[in-house]
Design an enzyme around this catalytic site. Structure first.
Site, mmCIF file in Angstrom:
data_model
loop_
_atom_site.group_PDB
_atom_site.id
_atom_site.type_symbol
_atom_site.label_atom_id
_atom_site.label_comp_id
_atom_site.label_asym_id
_atom_site.label_seq_id
_atom_site.Cartn_x
_atom_site.Cartn_y
_atom_site.Cartn_z
ATOM 1 N N ASP A 139 32.979 -31.690 -103.188
ATOM 2 C CA ASP A 139 32.630 -30.366 -103.689
ATOM 3 C C ASP A 139 31.924 -29.561 -102.601
ATOM 4 O O ASP A 139 31.079 -30.088 -101.867
ATOM 5 C CB ASP A 139 31.713 -30.538 -104.908
ATOM 6 C CG ASP A 139 31.386 -29.233 -105.599
ATOM 7 O OD1 ASP A 139 32.331 -28.575 -106.072
ATOM 8 O OD2 ASP A 139 30.202 -28.885 -105.675
ATOM 9 N N GLU A 148 36.888 -29.477 -100.761
ATOM 10 C CA GLU A 148 36.980 -28.119 -101.297
ATOM 11 C C GLU A 148 36.481 -27.182 -100.199
ATOM 12 O O GLU A 148 35.289 -27.131 -99.910
ATOM 13 C CB GLU A 148 36.118 -27.973 -102.557
ATOM 14 C CG GLU A 148 36.156 -26.564 -103.131
ATOM 15 C CD GLU A 148 35.045 -26.276 -104.117
ATOM 16 O OE1 GLU A 148 35.245 -25.415 -104.986
ATOM 17 O OE2 GLU A 148 33.964 -26.900 -104.015
#
Length: 525
Positions: free
Chosen positions: A207, A269
């Site tokens: 993330d 990401e």
């Protein structure tokens, strides 16, 4: 599911894999509390095997107060009771492997929950404060934030503590950013990586992989370069909050740990502006894969899609990493809605499914896209995304793409839960989207995905990593996979066009003789 001597020379399993993103809260609820859980996922592994995916990506299921639905982690090495326990996780991984499906999980290294033991100790003034970004405020009484940084979720990126200092949070106040200059922070992430790898996970989705490292001295944002409020999808190179050089040291550290576990993968990401910046994350000693979101932000227009495809291929051309493709995820509007909703949005989504699955590299599907789900138009009272409150209830947030999956039966939960409620309401008009209603319908979206995934996996025409583009009428394109020979043609215009020569393998909609109808894609060999 580790490698053997017999396949040591084979390319890594993930280079052309189809990943399926499970938004854990919304996939399947086994205990009737209205929230999806690990046992719910385990109960649907047969469906995922039937669909034909190679791997799962599970969104956070760790201990969390759920201020951001799990992306605020209070214990990165345990399962929140809302989703089960470590034994349930072990059963899920074991059974998924028995079904021939790999399991990757989210890693959230940029920040913790404000309920993490470290941060609670930091608020008491302990040495743990150095594990976060605490600063004195500006002005004679320190009443102004240390700089002008804004939160991705809206409002300032600083919150003042009772002792007068401020702490940094690029997302919600409940998500304080970690200080990656602190050796304890690095050591703890290594421990977390090993913990889950030892339990059999096949990799991590990282993330905010462009976050973590902050610009030295935390300089102000330049309002002339970076808007005062910057969305999650726009981080220019001049933005000191993201994509700083030291982040690459962190990814090299992660890679050193992961490389000790054969056959595992990392995917980041990455929201950056340029191909050059993107390519820096997928170097041989950093991430194996980087999420390229450009296809998820591109409209249904052949020229735009072609440009995005060429751009995405170029971004990794010199890195050795395969490209990645995704049309939707838990942070963006579902593509049926993005393409216009209703019958037109569905036709376009069917066409783009074939385009996406025809491309070389790695595909990420978002749970429910194989059912053709649109964004749900939820009432105000149901909204839970922190963006809704942080924006003063002016931005509705991401809940519309996170509604639980409809499996079978009747409202209110269509088999998502054994109870009679779900954490976000499932629209009553979704009866036609259920897995049950689509499974035996050869014309359904689910049947299209099942067929496409089977053809992709069993047809040699999908070999090769390069594309050759054909000439095509306005509003159309056609490309061929070099090395395999698959041809994919797309018509985004409002009139039928002649088909390229070849035998039809699969079409996204009804065909009209030797012509490709509007809003349709086709595979040929």
């Amino acid at each position: 599911m580790g490698a053997t001597a017999d396949d040591a020379a084979a390319p890594p399993w993930w280079r052309d894999a189809v990943f399926y993103q499970v938004y854990v809260r919304s996939f399947a609820d086994s205990d009737g509390d209205g929230v999806g859980d690990l046992e719910g996922i385990r109960s649907r592994l047969g469906y995922l095997e039937l669909l034909g995916v190679d791997a799962l990506w599970l969104t956070p299921f760790f201990t969390s107060p759920m201020a951001d639905h799990g992306y605020d982690v209070a214990d990165p090495r345990d399962v929140d009771p809302l989703f089960g326990d470590l034994e349930a996780f072990d059963r899920l991984v074991s059974d998924a492997h028995d079904h021939g499906i790999r399991v990757t999980i989210d890693l959230v290294p940029n920040h913790t929950s404000d309920q993490h033991p470290w941060f609670r100790a930091a608020l008491r003034g302990g040495p743990e404060r150095d594990r976060y970004h605490f600063r004195d405020g500006q002005g004679p009484d320190g009443s102004r934030p240390p700089n002008n940084w804004t939160s991705v979720f809206g409002g300032p990126a600083w919150t003042r503590t009772p002792d007068g200092q401020w702490y940094l949070h690029l997302f919600a106040p409940e998500q304080p950013d970690l200080n990656w200059d602190n050796s304890d922070v690095r050591a703890d992430l290594v421990r977390t990586l090993r913990f889950w790898l030892d339990r059999g996970v096949d990799g991590f989705r990282i993330d905010v992989a462009h976050g973590m490292a902050k610009a030295a001295g935390l300089p102000d944002l330049d309002p002339a370069v970076v808007p005062v409020r910057t969305g999650a999808h726009a981080h220019p190179e001049a933005d000191p909050r993201f994509d700083n050089e030291d982040v690459h040291d962190i990814h090299r550290m992660i890679r050193q740990v992961v490389d000790r576990y054969p056959d595992t993968v990392t995917v980041g990401e990455i929201w950056v502006e340029t191909d050059e910046r993107f390519a820096r994350y997928v170097r041989p000693d950093e991430l194996h894969l980087g999420f390229n979101f450009k296809l998820a932000l591109t409209g249904f227009d052949a020229d735009s899609v072609r440009h995005t495809v060429e751009n995405s291929l170029a971004a990794v051309a010199d890195s050795g990493a395969p490209p990645t493709w995704t049309l939707s995820n838990h942070d963006v509007e579902r593509h049926v809605t993005r393409y216009g909703d209703g019958a037109a949005g569905t036709r376009r989504a069917r066409a783009m499914a074939l385009v996406q699955l025809a491309l070389p590299g790695v595909t990420f599907l978002y749970n429910g896209e194989e059912l053709g789900l649109p964004n749900a138009d939820l009432p105000d009272w149901a909204l839970q995304d922190p963006i809704w409150e942080r924006s003063g209830r002016t931005v509705r947030g991401r809940d519309g793409c996170r509604v639980p999956l409809p499996w079978e039966g009747e409202p209110p939960t269509f088999g998502f839960s054994t109870g009679d409620r779900s954490w976000l309401p499932v629209p009553a008009e979704w009866a036609g989207y259920t897995v049950e209603s689509q499974l035996e319908d050869p014309a359904s979206m689910l049947s299209l995905y099942r067929h496409a995934l089977e053809v992709r996996k069993t047809t040699e025409a999908f070999a090769g990593t390069e594309l050759e583009w054909y000439g095509a009428p306005p509003g159309c394109f056609a490309f061929r996979r070099k090395g395999g020979g698959l041809i994919c043609a797309l018509n985004t215009s409002d009139a039928p066009v002649p088909l390229p020569p070849g035998q039809i393998l699969l079409a996204s909609g009804p065909m009209a003789g030797e012509e490709l109808p509007p809003e349709t894609a086709v595979w040929l060999v």
